[in-house]
Design a protein around this motif. Structure first.
Motif, PDB file in Angstrom:
ATOM      1  N   ALA A 166       0.817  -1.214   0.000  1.00 42.05           N
ATOM      2  CA  ALA A 166       0.000   0.000   0.000  1.00 42.05           C
ATOM      3  C   ALA A 166       0.853   1.267   0.000  1.00 42.05           C
ATOM      4  CB  ALA A 166      -0.928  -0.002   1.206  1.00 42.05           C
ATOM      5  N   ASP A 167       0.411   2.266  -0.766  1.00 39.23           N
ATOM      6  CA  ASP A 167       1.099   3.560  -0.784  1.00 39.23           C
ATOM      7  C   ASP A 167       0.827   4.337   0.500  1.00 39.23           C
ATOM      8  OD1 ASP A 167       2.126   3.110  -3.331  1.00 39.23           O
ATOM      9  OD2 ASP A 167       0.314   3.889  -4.293  1.00 39.23           O
ATOM     10  N   THR A 168      -0.393   4.200   1.010  1.00 39.35           N
ATOM     11  CA  THR A 168      -0.750   4.837   2.275  1.00 39.35           C
ATOM     12  C   THR A 168      -1.160   3.743   3.257  1.00 39.35           C
ATOM     13  OG1 THR A 168      -3.033   5.144   1.521  1.00 39.35           O
ATOM     14  CG2 THR A 168      -1.514   6.971   1.201  1.00 39.35           C
ATOM     15  N   PRO A 169      -0.844   3.908   4.533  1.00 35.97           N
ATOM     16  CA  PRO A 169      -1.132   2.847   5.503  1.00 35.97           C
ATOM     17  C   PRO A 169      -2.630   2.655   5.705  1.00 35.97           C
ATOM     18  CG  PRO A 169      -0.399   4.826   6.622  1.00 35.97           C
ATOM     19  CD  PRO A 169      -0.193   5.069   5.163  1.00 35.97           C
ATOM     20  N   PRO A 170      -3.034   1.453   6.064  1.00 34.36           N
ATOM     21  CA  PRO A 170      -4.452   1.188   6.309  1.00 34.36           C
ATOM     22  C   PRO A 170      -4.910   1.792   7.627  1.00 34.36           C
ATOM     23  CG  PRO A 170      -3.152  -0.725   6.880  1.00 34.36           C
ATOM     24  CD  PRO A 170      -2.196   0.264   6.277  1.00 34.36           C
ATOM     25  N   THR A 171      -6.200   1.904   7.769  1.00 32.07           N
ATOM     26  CA  THR A 171      -6.804   2.308   9.035  1.00 32.07           C
ATOM     27  C   THR A 171      -7.859   1.276   9.402  1.00 32.07           C
ATOM     28  OG1 THR A 171      -8.513   3.641   7.942  1.00 32.07           O
ATOM     29  CG2 THR A 171      -6.455   4.756   8.548  1.00 32.07           C
ATOM     30  N   THR A 172      -8.279   1.300  10.646  1.00 34.50           N
ATOM     31  CA  THR A 172      -9.381   0.441  11.070  1.00 34.50           C
ATOM     32  C   THR A 172     -10.467   1.307  11.679  1.00 34.50           C
ATOM     33  OG1 THR A 172      -8.386   0.070  13.255  1.00 34.50           O
ATOM     34  CG2 THR A 172      -7.883  -1.531  11.524  1.00 34.50           C
ATOM     35  N   SER A 173     -11.691   0.820  11.634  1.00 32.29           N
ATOM     36  CA  SER A 173     -12.803   1.534  12.258  1.00 32.29           C
ATOM     37  C   SER A 173     -13.671   0.540  13.012  1.00 32.29           C
ATOM     38  CB  SER A 173     -13.629   2.293  11.214  1.00 32.29           C
ATOM     39  OG  SER A 173     -14.051   1.438  10.170  1.00 32.29           O
ATOM     40  N   GLN A 174     -14.334   1.038  14.018  1.00 33.99           N
ATOM     41  CA  GLN A 174     -15.131   0.189  14.901  1.00 33.99           C
ATOM     42  C   GLN A 174     -16.354  -0.374  14.186  1.00 33.99           C
ATOM     43  OE1 GLN A 174     -15.537   3.776  16.985  1.00 33.99           O
ATOM     44  NE2 GLN A 174     -17.764   3.738  17.038  1.00 33.99           N
ATOM     45  N   PRO A 175     -16.864  -1.512  14.635  1.00 33.71           N
ATOM     46  CA  PRO A 175     -18.141  -2.006  14.114  1.00 33.71           C
ATOM     47  C   PRO A 175     -19.247  -1.005  14.452  1.00 33.71           C
ATOM     48  CG  PRO A 175     -17.014  -3.695  15.417  1.00 33.71           C
ATOM     49  CD  PRO A 175     -16.307  -2.402  15.670  1.00 33.71           C
ATOM     50  N   THR A 176     -20.253  -0.941  13.625  1.00 33.74           N
ATOM     51  CA  THR A 176     -21.376  -0.048  13.891  1.00 33.74           C
ATOM     52  C   THR A 176     -22.334  -0.700  14.889  1.00 33.74           C
ATOM     53  OG1 THR A 176     -22.742  -0.983  12.133  1.00 33.74           O
ATOM     54  CG2 THR A 176     -21.235   0.810  11.528  1.00 33.74           C
TER      55      THR A 176
END
Length: 599
Positions: A370-380
């Protein structure tokens, strides 16, 4: 009054009538659903597919029969759900292809379109099975062809063919042993008969039966099925849409046949709907990305749906739920019957469900490129509601243990819906940690459950064990922590210049904090070992776990040191979930323990 042709408005109303007829029987169809998996959703899937058609027709003003056919086919494909829904969508696609250039059709043209739709449906399946909706479609289409030579009246045509469809439906148990043993007909086939019945009622009376505002509890004998989740070879019902140019259905089938079953490939060369049962949804989506843009991803856990049918079973009164930041081996999660709510992984604008539509291995493969790092987000909250409602069908008490509330909004999402699950008590527990430390805590809770502890005891003892759990993670590359804002830029630059590697832990409030540093990457192992041994001095009956991000050799060395020091074999190694790996980057190494305070 005889009907000698179908134009756009007549076909539109006939489709609406057939759709409403199926929607009215949604719950009944769910209750008789045993094939291909007894997951209680055939009626829902057919209803959702047909509701997509109804919405599309309501929001358009089609003129010719070609217009209606195209809208029906496209909206069915976009909204198709489940095995039966995707097959219906392909049926409508095959039907619509024969309406091109037509403003209205007579019975012989209708017969040609129906038989084309049947052929298209068979082509969509990788392995057609006898005793299913295809048998009823085939019998109906065959009688349409025969009757079209004898009559030019659509009322008579549909009446004759409906009887043929009903006979084929009644015969489905004779063609499939599972149906005969369960004492039911095929649910998808029954749904198709309801669809034809709705069309016949409209053609003969001119009226459309409205769908109910709510479903009554339909009296029906439940199928004779056993609770046997182990018989479900492929766990996840996996669906998506692929959009591209000159897509080859044959190539897609070749790619997917080795990683699942119940494969249906429906649609056109530009737009394909995929349905497959697989244990590796992430690999399904990876393969399909070679053929076009993958969207509308949907993954359902069929084992959970199957178990949800068996209410009031012994030893199922209490269930354990966690989130995908919990790093326990997959085999152990399944063995312990822990229900997992996935976090979301984001690579740019592409979003994935952690450990469902993207495996941990695939996450790190993409991370490295990846060119930019991944992110994570919380479950809804909706994600939690779906899991809780599924679990509540077999367990009326749920213990939900999650990643630190100070580090993620996951706990807040769980709490937002925990009080709104009908007839079910849900208690959330803040682990104040994550990854393998959360895994050790979840494992402890399941052991309390297996030991026969009460709901209140499990909650009390698990909460009591929270401060007796600790983790230390050494971070080789601080760039991701800097980018995420978890480490100030000034401090990050200094640590990189001095070749310092932070060791992170969680404080009593669940906030991540640096506890020490190592000099260079090589010092991480000894520093993590030193911290874990020091922090565990006042505990006994210790159990350990090791986590890493593409550092398996170092993880093995750390395991050997812990085993030797504590004379224990109670330890496991696992690659970190995306929830941790997205922040630590590559080369991270950590250890955790759980234990009882020494007396």
């Amino acid at each position: 009054m005889k009907i000698y042709y179908l134009n756009g408005p007549r076909l539109l109303r006939a489709i609406l009538a057939g759709s409403d007829s199926v929607i009215n029987k949604t719950e009944y169809l769910n209750k008789i659903n045993v094939f291909p998996v007894a997951d209680n959703d055939t009626g829902t899937n057919m209803a959702l597919t047909l509701q997509s058609i109804i919405r599309a027709l309501a929001n358009s003003s089609p003129g010719s029969i070609q217009d209606v056919g195209n809208i029906v086919a496209d909206s069915a494909l976009m909204g198709a759900q489940g095995n039966s829904g995707v097959l219906l969508a392909q049926f409508f696609y095959g039907f619509a292809e024969n309406l091109n250039g037509k403003s209205k059709i007579k019975v012989k043209s209708f017969s040609k379109a129906v038989n084309s739709a049947l052929e298209s449906s068979y082509q969509a399946l990788s392995k057609p099975v006898e005793g299913t909706i295809l048998d009823v479609m085939s019998a109906w289409a065959n009688e349409i062809e025969i009757s079209s030579e004898k009559t030019n009246d659509f009322q008579e045509l549909i009446a004759n063919s409906l009887e043929a469809a009903k006979i084929a439906l009644a015969d489905t148990p004779n063609k499939m042993k599972l149906l005969a043993d369960s004492g039911v007909v095929d649910a998808g086939a029954q749904g198709f008969v309801y669809f034809i019945e709705g069309i016949y009622k409209y053609l003969s009376s001119g009226t459309i039966e409205p769908p109910p505002t709510e479903f009554a509890d339909i009296e029906v004998s439940h199928p004779k099925i056993d609770m046997a989740p182990e018989n479900i070879k492929y766990q996840y019902c996996t669906e998506c849409l692929v959009i591209g140019t000159s897509i080859s259905k044959y190539d897609i089938k070749e790619d997917l046949l080795m990683i699942g079953d119940s494969l249906i490939v429906a649609g056109s060369k530009e737009k394909i709907k995929i349905h497959i049962h697989s244990n590796e949804p992430d690999k399904v989506f990876e393969h399909l990305s070679k053929h076009g843009t993958v969207s509308n991803k949907k993954v359902d856990d069929m084992k959970a749906q199957h178990l949800a049918q068996f209410e009031n079973m012994e030893n199922n009164d209490i269930a354990i739920v966690t989130d995908s930041s919990c790093d326990l081996p997959d085999a152990e999660l399944k063995e312990l019957n822990v229900h997992v709510v996935p976090l979301r992984i984001n690579f740019g604008t592409d979003s994935y469900l952690d450990k469902i539509t993207m495996s941990t291995g695939e996450f790190y493969n993409m991370f490295e490129m990846a060119d930019t790092p991944p992110t994570t987000s919380q479950p809804t909250p909706a994600d939690f509601k779906k899991i809780y409602e599924n679990v509540s069908k077999i367990s009326k008490q749920i213990v939900s243990i999650h990643i630190s509330g100070a580090a993620s909004g996951t706990l807040q999402s769980a709490q937002a819906v925990s009080r709104n699950i009908q007839d079910t008590v849900v208690t959330t527990i803040d682990s104040t940690t994550t990854s393998i430390a959360l895994g050790l805590l979840v494992r402890y809770a399941t052991e309390l459950l297996r030991d026969g502890k009460s709901y209140d005891e499990i909650i009390r003892l698990t909460r009591k064990m929270v401060p007796n759990t600790d983790i230390a993670v050494g971070i080789s590359d601080t760039m991701n922590l800097i980018r995420s804002g978890r480490v100030p830029i000034s401090k990050g630059v200094i640590t990189r210049l001095l070749n310092l590697r932070p060791i992170i832990t969680f404080d009593d409030e669940g906030k991540g904090k640096p506890i020490s540093v190592s000099f260079g990457k090589k010092g991480i192992l000894s520093k993590v070992f030193s911290i874990i041994t020091k922090h565990s001095e006042d505990y006994e009956n210790l159990r350990f776990a090791i986590v890493h991000t593409r550092s398996s050799k170092l993880a093995k060395k750390l395991e050997e040191k812990i085993k030797s020091h504590y004379n224990t074999e109670d330890i496991y190694i696992i690659e970190a979930s995306a929830a941790l790996g997205a922040h630590t980057g590559m080369g991270a190494l950590g250890a955790a323990f759980i234990g009882f305070p020494k007396k």
